[in-house]
Design a protein around this motif. Structure first.
Motif, PDB file in Angstrom:
ATOM      1  N   VAL A  67       6.218  47.497  23.672  1.00  0.00           N
ATOM      2  CA  VAL A  67       7.089  46.723  22.797  1.00  0.00           C
ATOM      3  C   VAL A  67       7.627  45.466  23.468  1.00  0.00           C
ATOM      4  O   VAL A  67       8.132  44.569  22.793  1.00  0.00           O
ATOM      5  CB  VAL A  67       8.247  47.622  22.303  1.00  0.00           C
ATOM      6  N   LEU A  87      -2.317  47.888  19.431  1.00  0.00           N
ATOM      7  CA  LEU A  87      -1.076  47.721  18.670  1.00  0.00           C
ATOM      8  C   LEU A  87      -1.008  46.392  17.933  1.00  0.00           C
ATOM      9  O   LEU A  87      -0.201  46.241  17.015  1.00  0.00           O
ATOM     10  CB  LEU A  87       0.128  47.867  19.594  1.00  0.00           C
ATOM     11  N   THR A 101       7.464  49.295  14.871  1.00  0.00           N
ATOM     12  CA  THR A 101       8.759  48.982  15.475  1.00  0.00           C
ATOM     13  C   THR A 101       9.819  48.710  14.417  1.00  0.00           C
ATOM     14  O   THR A 101      10.966  49.161  14.544  1.00  0.00           O
ATOM     15  CB  THR A 101       8.627  47.774  16.419  1.00  0.00           C
ATOM     16  N   GLN A 103       2.035  47.004  15.500  1.00  0.00           N
ATOM     17  CA  GLN A 103       3.250  47.033  16.322  1.00  0.00           C
ATOM     18  C   GLN A 103       4.455  46.549  15.540  1.00  0.00           C
ATOM     19  O   GLN A 103       5.552  47.107  15.668  1.00  0.00           O
ATOM     20  CB  GLN A 103       3.061  46.186  17.579  1.00  0.00           C
TER      21      GLN A 103
END
Length: 569
Positions: free
Chosen positions: A331, A282, A134, A130
């Protein structure tokens, strides 16, 4: 309470962290344009700030943008002003934010648990899926992550290594800047109730010189951070009496914060979404280590290890906070990830040397390696499904796939031989490098809409005026002339935008509209239609001539927005 002596940082540690940043986050920097869904909107918005001088209240396509506060957009705009090119600048804030976050994790881990633990925590965070995914995009979340981690850093410097009222105040200011980046920036201050519970249980020591009033310092600096934008924005709205600005104020302060949390209208998920879907996938490879970490944390609880319990407690608070809201995106819980790896930090040096952790790294990396080998072998053998998928991928050359398959296999074998735990970060680094340098540039023309808009602009003579209906924000980045649009997020108003566009089209034979297929009927069915191409999974048409009279009659000329041309870069 005096802080314990800590090991000095080493240049070699910074070399490793810098290498992770360069390969996992920075590979391919400057080789692509912004891609949907959010990147083009943010990049065009920031470019418009520089070109128009309107920095206080964000606009997209000339229309007010109510979804998010402006700090991230300011950073994007400063990057654009520095480089003068969207492509060269739009990923810079995320790259810097990711770098800052890793350095903060390293330094706090070093001070709390030792240099090796701090380095292990930073590198684990740096190769977590993640964080990598991101940080490689121009999203708000890496910037929010940096401010949240900075705030948590300051709070831990005070609560665990202090007293340090200066860091305590800085933590509040960082949280305030986080709030005007994305509304949940205040979350690090929820570590204070966790600390209070640990203090009640006598797990942490009291803070020397902690008068009641001084505890309000972080909240005062949080208010100060929010006020840096909030006060000028509110003053601007109050003095203008513009209904659009009043609506902007109400939405940004209420609908996009309180309402979005309590009564979310999209991304609705079950309460266990983060625990059962996001964390196991993630947060790899960190989530794989939970098999060993959970027993270690139980021992920390028995031993009343304050730093671990404080960080772990705040991680749980963040997960619960977002799990309570009906609206969930993966997220959202990213700010908790640095705290989790820091809670793991004292155990990581020993854990990462275990044979089981090495096997886990090899197994996780093998998923990527076998995927690459299967694609290459399938293509070589003419396997129909694989060859069809590769033909439809948009790649003109498959050299990145071949490089990935060869390099990842070699590194996996070397890791299995010498240092198994390095398998995952090594293979992931090959993947991000091949993607950033080889794949993304080949897909860029189609994914960014650069090629589509070039075709549209060639088809519309410069003496005609182009209008955009239901446009995608990426279109704005490639306009070489002034255009017309009818506002942002008009889908909320049902069919009104086509009516407004029909009124504008009817006023001159030199007006041309770019319209998605689903908007052609009924307003533009009588008009001339020319297929313009496919972009963002929509079929688009250039429409000219006379639209339906009833649509023209329902049109509102006040919704027309004249959008100037901006430099393309």
């Amino acid at each position: 309470m005096q802080p314990a002596p800590v090991e000095r940082a080493r240049a070699s540690d910074l070399f490793w962290i810098g290498g992770f940043i360069a390969l996992l986050i920075g590979a391919g920097f400057g080789l692509r344009d912004p891609w949907p869904a959010d990147e083009p909107r943010f990049a065009s918005l920031a470019r418009d700030m520089v070109e128009t001088g309107r920095w206080l209240i964000p606009h997209v396509g000339g229309d007010l943008y109510q979804d998010k506060p402006p700090v991230f957009f300011w950073l994007l705009a400063l990057s654009y002003a520095l480089f003068g090119s969207v492509r060269a600048s739009f990923l810079l804030p995320s790259l810097l934010a990711a770098s800052g976050t890793l350095l903060l994790v390293y330094d706090l881990g070093r001070r709390l648990f030792g240099r090796e633990a701090g380095l292990s925590a930073a590198l684990l965070l740096g190769c977590t899926l993640q964080f990598v995914i991101t940080s490689r995009g121009a999203q708000i979340d890496p910037t929010l992550l940096f401010f949240s981690t900075l705030s948590l850093y300051g709070l831990c410097r005070h609560l665990l290594l202090g007293p340090s009222w200066g860091w305590y105040a800085a933590a509040g200011l960082a949280a305030g800047l986080g709030v005007i980046t994305k509304g949940v920036g205040f979350l690090p201050l929820l570590v204070l109730p966790v600390w209070a519970v640990l203090r009640w249980r006598r797990i942490v020591a009291p803070i020397d010189g902690a008068g009641g009033a001084r505890w309000g310092l972080a909240f005062a600096t949080l208010v100060l951070g929010v006020a840096l934008w909030g006060v000028p924005m509110l003053w601007s709205v109050a003095t203008s009496a513009d209904p659009a600005l009043i609506a902007y104020r109400n939405e940004i302060l209420l609908e996009q914060t309180v309402t979005r949390y309590a009564q979310s209208w999209h991304h609705v998920k079950a309460w266990h979404y983060f625990l059962l879907e996001v964390v196991p996938t993630l947060w790899l490879p960190a989530s794989l280590l939970l098999f060993w970490l959970v027993p270690a944390w139980r021992a920390d609880l028995r031993e009343r290890r304050a730093a671990v319990l404080l960080l772990l407690g705040w991680t749980i608070v963040v997960l619960v906070f977002f799990s309570v809201s009906p609206g969930k995106r993966g997220v959202y819980i990213l700010p908790a990830l640095p705290a989790l790896v820091l809670a793991a930090a004292p155990h990581l040096p020993q854990l990462l040397s275990r044979r089981g952790a090495g096997r886990a790294s090899l197994g996780l990396a093998a998923v990527l390696v076998l995927g690459g080998l299967a694609a290459v072998l399938g293509q070589a053998l003419g396997e129909l499904r694989i060859t069809a998928a590769l033909r439809g991928s948009g790649l003109e050359s498959l050299w990145p796939l071949h490089v990935f398959a060869a390099a990842s296999t070699l590194l996996w074998v070397l890791a299995a031989w010498r240092w198994p735990v390095a398998a995952w970060p090594a293979v992931l680094a090959v993947l991000t490098t091949c993607w950033g340098v080889g794949v993304a540039p080949q897909l860029n023309g189609e994914r960014s809409a650069r090629d589509f808009m070039a075709g549209v602009l060639r088809a519309v003579p410069v003496e005609q005026t182009l209008g955009l209906v239901g446009y995608k924000e990426q279109f704005l980045l490639y306009l070489d002339r002034p255009t017309i649009n009818f506002g942002h997020r008009r889908w909320r108003e049902g069919d009104q935008e086509p009516n407004d566009a029909a009124l504008w089209l009817s006023r001159s034979a030199r007006h041309v509209l770019l319209v998605p297929e689903q908007y052609l009927a009924p307003c533009f069915a009588p008009a001339q239609q020319q297929f313009a191409g496919v972009s963002s999974d929509d079929r688009w048409y250039l429409v000219s001539g006379r639209p339906a009279a009833d649509c023209v009659a329902r049109g509102d000329a006040s919704r027309l927005i004249r959008y100037p041309a901006h430099p393309i870069g």
